[in-house]
Each structure stands twice: as C-alpha cells, then as structure tokens.
Design an enzyme around this catalytic site. Structure first.
Site, PDB file in Angstrom:
ATOM      1  N   LYS A 130       0.870  -1.183   0.000  1.00 21.26           N
ATOM      2  CA  LYS A 130       0.000   0.000   0.000  1.00 21.26           C
ATOM      3  C   LYS A 130       0.894   1.215   0.000  1.00 21.26           C
ATOM      4  CE  LYS A 130      -4.375   1.122   0.111  1.00 21.26           C
ATOM      5  NZ  LYS A 130      -5.551   0.461  -0.461  1.00 21.26           N
ATOM      6  N   ASP A 170      -6.818   4.300  -4.850  1.00 23.32           N
ATOM      7  CA  ASP A 170      -7.538   4.190  -3.573  1.00 23.32           C
ATOM      8  C   ASP A 170      -8.161   5.578  -3.376  1.00 23.32           C
ATOM      9  OD1 ASP A 170      -7.967   2.409  -1.082  1.00 23.32           O
ATOM     10  OD2 ASP A 170      -7.226   4.228  -0.167  1.00 23.32           O
TER      11      ASP A 170
HETATM   12  P1  NDP Z   1     -12.834   7.936  -3.437  1.00 23.14           P
HETATM   13  O1  NDP Z   1     -11.766   8.927  -3.182  1.00 23.14           O
HETATM   14  O2  NDP Z   1     -13.330   7.714  -4.806  1.00 23.14           O
HETATM   15  O3  NDP Z   1     -14.111   8.298  -2.516  1.00 23.14           O
HETATM   16  C1  NDP Z   1     -14.019   8.390  -1.143  1.00 23.14           C
HETATM   17  C2  NDP Z   1     -15.356   8.843  -0.596  1.00 23.14           C
HETATM   18  O4  NDP Z   1     -15.322   8.748   0.832  1.00 23.14           O
HETATM   19  C3  NDP Z   1     -15.684  10.289  -0.920  1.00 23.14           C
HETATM   20  O5  NDP Z   1     -17.083  10.452  -0.984  1.00 23.14           O
HETATM   21  C4  NDP Z   1     -15.109  11.028   0.309  1.00 23.14           C
HETATM   22  O6  NDP Z   1     -15.723  12.270   0.580  1.00 23.14           O
HETATM   23  C5  NDP Z   1     -15.440  10.054   1.410  1.00 23.14           C
HETATM   24  N1  NDP Z   1     -14.445  10.185   2.484  1.00 23.14           N
HETATM   25  C6  NDP Z   1     -13.107  10.001   2.405  1.00 23.14           C
HETATM   26  N2  NDP Z   1     -12.522  10.238   3.589  1.00 23.14           N
HETATM   27  C7  NDP Z   1     -13.527  10.587   4.418  1.00 23.14           C
HETATM   28  C8  NDP Z   1     -13.568  10.941   5.786  1.00 23.14           C
HETATM   29  N3  NDP Z   1     -12.444  10.983   6.527  1.00 23.14           N
HETATM   30  N4  NDP Z   1     -14.786  11.215   6.324  1.00 23.14           N
HETATM   31  C9  NDP Z   1     -15.923  11.184   5.577  1.00 23.14           C
HETATM   32  N5  NDP Z   1     -15.934  10.850   4.280  1.00 23.14           N
HETATM   33  C10 NDP Z   1     -14.756  10.560   3.713  1.00 23.14           C
HETATM   34  O7  NDP Z   1     -12.301   6.566  -2.762  1.00 23.14           O
HETATM   35  P2  NDP Z   1     -12.785   5.078  -3.047  1.00 23.14           P
HETATM   36  O8  NDP Z   1     -14.246   5.055  -3.309  1.00 23.14           O
HETATM   37  O9  NDP Z   1     -11.849   4.470  -4.006  1.00 23.14           O
HETATM   38  O10 NDP Z   1     -12.462   4.392  -1.621  1.00 23.14           O
HETATM   39  C11 NDP Z   1     -13.427   4.340  -0.570  1.00 23.14           C
HETATM   40  C12 NDP Z   1     -13.037   3.257   0.423  1.00 23.14           C
HETATM   41  O11 NDP Z   1     -12.985   1.994  -0.255  1.00 23.14           O
HETATM   42  C13 NDP Z   1     -11.672   3.419   1.089  1.00 23.14           C
HETATM   43  O12 NDP Z   1     -11.731   2.892   2.401  1.00 23.14           O
HETATM   44  C14 NDP Z   1     -10.782   2.529   0.235  1.00 23.14           C
HETATM   45  O13 NDP Z   1      -9.626   2.090   0.946  1.00 23.14           O
HETATM   46  C15 NDP Z   1     -11.731   1.379  -0.033  1.00 23.14           C
HETATM   47  N6  NDP Z   1     -11.368   0.537  -1.168  1.00 23.14           N
HETATM   48  C16 NDP Z   1     -11.259   1.084  -2.423  1.00 23.14           C
HETATM   49  C17 NDP Z   1     -10.932   0.269  -3.490  1.00 23.14           C
HETATM   50  C18 NDP Z   1     -10.920   0.771  -4.895  1.00 23.14           C
HETATM   51  O14 NDP Z   1     -10.829  -0.048  -5.797  1.00 23.14           O
HETATM   52  N7  NDP Z   1     -11.035   2.069  -5.133  1.00 23.14           N
HETATM   53  C19 NDP Z   1     -10.619  -1.153  -3.296  1.00 23.14           C
HETATM   54  C20 NDP Z   1     -10.868  -1.639  -1.949  1.00 23.14           C
HETATM   55  C21 NDP Z   1     -11.200  -0.799  -0.929  1.00 23.14           C
HETATM   56  P3  NDP Z   1     -14.895  13.627   0.262  1.00 23.14           P
HETATM   57  O15 NDP Z   1     -14.881  13.730  -1.217  1.00 23.14           O
HETATM   58  O16 NDP Z   1     -15.681  14.698   0.935  1.00 23.14           O
HETATM   59  O17 NDP Z   1     -13.533  13.416   0.861  1.00 23.14           O
END
Ligand code: NDP
Length: 450
Positions: A130, A170
């Site tokens: 990571k 991510d």
């Molecule tokens: P994105 O950056 O596309 O989206 C993240 C979302 O979560 C946004 O809506 C963001 O809101 C919100 N968010 C992030 N941090 C916070 C916080 N501290 N408090 C509240 N809301 C928050 O990321 P992904 O969709 O790719 O990832 C989301 C989750 O899924 C993570 O935990 C990631 O590790 C996990 N994941 C992702 C994978 C992938 O293929 N992308 C694979 C496996 C797991 P804002 O825009 O306001 O920050």
C-alpha cells in the site's frame, strides 16, 4: 477466547505497540486479525514455531520519500510519499495508493497488512502493499495534480515494476491520477508495461475495473443474503461515501432490485426516500468525477434531504454498505443500525467499523462481511488486469464481470469454510482472516526464513 489465548494476544500486542508506537490504525488491524487467528494457530503450532505472525506484522520494506512540486502559483510545495511493501510470499506486492491529508505511516501499514490477507483470499498470485501521500487532490487544478503525480512517480518508479510491485488507486487516486502516474513511469523507464492497474481502457486497463470494488461488495452481500434464503429485491440499502466504491455499489444494488436511499461525503449525507436510480446516479457521477463538487448539490437538484456533518447510520435500512473510509461506524451507530432492522453489513471501505462495532455485529449474529473479504473485488480485478497485460489481450466486459462474480462467490465460500461455528452462525471475520492467512503462511514456510 480462553484466558491463555487472551494473554497471548495481549503479550503479542504489547510488543507490536512498543515496536510501532503511535500507529493506532495498524494496532487496531493487527489486534483484530491476530485475535481471530490465535485459536487456529494453537491447533496448528508449526505456524507459531516459525514465528509466522511476528514476521507478517513486520513489512518486508518501507519506502519513505520527499515529494517536492510547484503549484499553479509557482510556489514550492512539499509532501510526504510512502510505499509499504508488506509481503511478497505469494506474488508481487499489490495494493493501492491513497492521496489524502490524513495519510500517515500507521494508516498505510494497516491497509498493507489487510491487503496481504485480502489478496490471498482472491486466489490470485498477489502479495500485499500500500502507499500514498498526504497530498490532498481536493480543490486542486488538473495541472497541480499532474505536477504532483509526476514528482511522486519520479521517486517511486525505481521501487516498482510489473513483477515487483504493482500499485493501483484508492481514496483520492482515480483514473486521472493513474494516468499521470503511468505517463511519468513510462517516460522514466521507456517501457509500456502493466506497472499500475486502474489504467484507461485504451492504454492497458481492464473493463469492469472501475466498477469492481462496488460490484464485488454487492455480490458478496448477495451471497450473504442467500445464506438466509433472501435477495436484494425490495431491500432498503444505506451507503456511505460517494466516490468510486459507493457509486458502483449503488449501481449494482439497484440492478439487483434494492433501493439505495443515502450517499455521503465528508460534509454530510443525502437521504432520498424514493431511491437513487440510474438517472440520479448519472448526475452524481458527473458531479463527483467531473465537476468534483459536493454531495449537498444532489439534495438541491432532486429535492432530497441533506444532513450536514452527519453519517447516515441512523437511517432505517435492511443492508448497510460503508464505502467511505476507516472507522466510520462506531459502536453506537452499529447498535442504531441493528435496532432499526439492519441485518447485513457489507464493507466496501477498508476497516470502516470500529472493533466495538464489529464485536456488536458478531454478538448480534447479523450477516457481517468485513472489508478484506467484501471489497476484495477491486484488487481481484486488478489481478485480472495484470493477467490481460501479460497476455497482451483484452477480455470482454461480460467475461471480466463473470470472473469477478465467481471470485466473490469463492471468497464467500472460503469464509463459510473457515468461519462456520458449531451453531451454524457464519463468523465472516474468522473466515476471512483464517482463509487469507493459510496460503500466505504456507508459502512463507516453504520459502524458508526470508
Ligand atoms: P474515493 O476517493 O473515490 O471516494 C471516497 C469517498 O469517501 C468520498 O465520498 C469522500 O468524501 C469520502 N471520504 C473520504 N474520507 C472521508 C472521511 N475521513 N470522512 C468522511 N468521508 C470521507 O475513494 P474510493 O471510493 O476508491 O475508496 C473508498 C473506500 O474503499 C476506502 O476505504 C478505500 O480504501 C476502499 N477501497 C477502495 C478500493 C478501490 O478499488 N477504489 C478497493 C478496496 C477498498 P470527500 O470527497 O468529501 O472526501
């Protein structure tokens, strides 16, 4: 857990905490995993004799570097860059890059540690890693993001490669960032290889990769529902986040007959009682992926409710899918979900539930799919992207989706195999941890003391 096992866990954790001070999320992830593995290891003492757990909590390599870049105003900016190469027993290091201001060593080590077991569960030959940066892409221009990515890759390129370490996206790293990173890698190495996954479809990417994590978490929930003779049809689903994972979970849940009523971002959540259908989701994708706006704009556009500064777990539902970030459901919120009738939690995000919330789900005997199993579809499809790159072939959308679906069914089956308790309850936490551990541990034993 017996008193003896509990003492072993406490002794183990005391050493981990002493050696890795202030890495709270890493301690949390290790505690959960080791807690569920110890009873299994007691029955298989060759793992403890070879100190497999002690070896697995120590990364094979940690790379820390400076990322200097010039912003649009010509001002010098400095960020931290990281890559944790956690475990390569069963394949090249594989895992995403996170760009978010909260990124630190402890968060990336927790993610890398979870990734090792997750990648093993997919059945594909991928080790765990990571990385990322405390850089915040939010509100930055495309040019700022490009200059940052170029500087980040100018150091990272010497540590990665298609047979060594293959990063992906991510939080904060989507198609745009992968493009800039890949361009710089190619320029420095003069090689067009599958060194990153999540690439654009015209330049080595795989169909279904953007959809894979959200689709996979939904397929996993569907498998859990089947164990109780149920499906998504007519189910009310609460989802957090509105990024990559949340968007495609919404799409698949809706296709399978469920109704998604919430999405969120770090400003608050929207509640749409009528459900977020395909047309409304298209608006969100445009809003989030192109305009890079806030979820509150959805409420104004469709007459839905926006609840500022809150998370959606008080909304009545059958299924909850946390798809935003770590520790976004605490014990009180878990209790609220279950009291309101929620009986399925499928984690799109990594470690979104606190340990107390997880204990409560398990005690309540709801269907709880932990992230390392439920969200493994993303990295599994990255593995399929690597295979296509090596073969120099592109599989069709239907072919990749079918493989993804089968992988999620198989991961569910592994959890059932290792997690079914004598009373018939499937403890998916134990199932995922033991199922992921065995293959990695056996490979480490076979490869000697490395
Ligand atoms: P994105 O950056 O596309 O989206 C993240 C979302 O979560 C946004 O809506 C963001 O809101 C919100 N968010 C992030 N941090 C916070 C916080 N501290 N408090 C509240 N809301 C928050 O990321 P992904 O969709 O790719 O990832 C989301 C989750 O899924 C993570 O935990 C990631 O590790 C996990 N994941 C992702 C994978 C992938 O293929 N992308 C694979 C496996 C797991 P804002 O825009 O306001 O920050």
């Amino acid at each position: 857990m017996s008193n003896v096992t509990e003492k072993k866990l406490n002794d183990f954790m005391a050493k981990v905490i002493a050696k890795n001070p202030s890495e709270i999320e890493f301690h949390q992830a290790v505690h959960e995993v080791v807690g569920s593995l110890l009873p299994y290891i007691e029955e298989h003492p060759h793992y403890s004799e070879a100190k497999i757990l002690e070896r697995m909590v120590e990364p094979e390599r940690v790379i820390l570097f400076r990322v200097p870049w010039l912003d649009d105003k010509g001002e010098v900016q400095i960020n931290k860059g990281y890559r944790i190469e956690m475990n390569s027993a069963i394949g090249p290091y594989k895992g995403g890059l996170r760009f978010h201001p909260t990124v630190n060593l402890g968060i990336l080590k927790f993610l890398a540690f979870e990734q090792v077991l997750k990648n093993s569960l997919t059945t594909l030959p991928m080790g765990g890693g990571k990385g990322g940066s405390d850089f915040d892409p939010k509100g930055k221009s495309d040019n700022d993001v490009m200059r940052f990515c170029q500087s980040f890759m100018s150091e990272l390129f010497r540590h990665i490669g298609p047979n060594t370490d293959v990063p992906a996206g991510d939080i904060g790293v989507g198609g745009r960032e992968i493009g800039f990173l890949f361009g710089q890698y190619k320029r420095l190495r003069n090689e067009f290889t599958g060194v990153l996954t999540g690439k654009g479809i015209e330049w080595g990417g795989s169909l279904i990769r953007p959809e894979a994590t959200g689709y996979g978490a939904t397929y996993f929930a569907e498998e859990m529902l089947k164990t109780r003779g149920q499906s998504f049809v007519g189910k009310v689903v609460v989802i957090s986040g509105s990024g990559n994972v949340a968007q495609y979970a919404t799409e698949k849940v809706t296709q399978l007959g469920g109704k998604v009523v919430t999405l969120s971002d770090s400003s608050g959540y929207i509640y749409d009682e009528k459900g977020i259908d395909a047309e409304k989701l298209a608006f969100i994708m445009q809003l989030k992926n192109v305009k890079r706006g806030r979820i509150a704009e959805y409420a104004a556009k469709f007459g839905a409710k926006f609840v500022e500064g809150e998370r959606p777990w008080g909304v009545k539902c059958d299924v909850a899918m946390p798809c935003a970030t770590q520790n976004e459901i605490n014990e009180d919120e878990a209790k609220m979900l279950v009291a309101n009738g929620c009986f399925v939690v499928s984690e799109g995000a990594n470690m979104p539930s606190t340990p107390e919330a997880v204990d409560f789900y398990v005690k309540s005997k709801i269907l709880y799919g932990p992230g390392k199993a439920a969200n493994a579809g993303g990295v599994a499809t990255s593995g399929l992207e690597m295979s296509q790159n090596s073969l120099r072939l592109s599989w069709t959308r239907a072919e990749v989706d079918a493989r993804l679906h089968q992988i999620m069914v198989d991961i569910h089956q592994t959890c059932v195999k290792y997690g079914t308790q004598p009373d018939g309850f499937i403890n998916y936490v134990n199932g995922a941890n033991i199922g992921g551990f065995v293959k990695v541990a056996d490979a480490m034993l076979a490869q000697g003391l490395v």
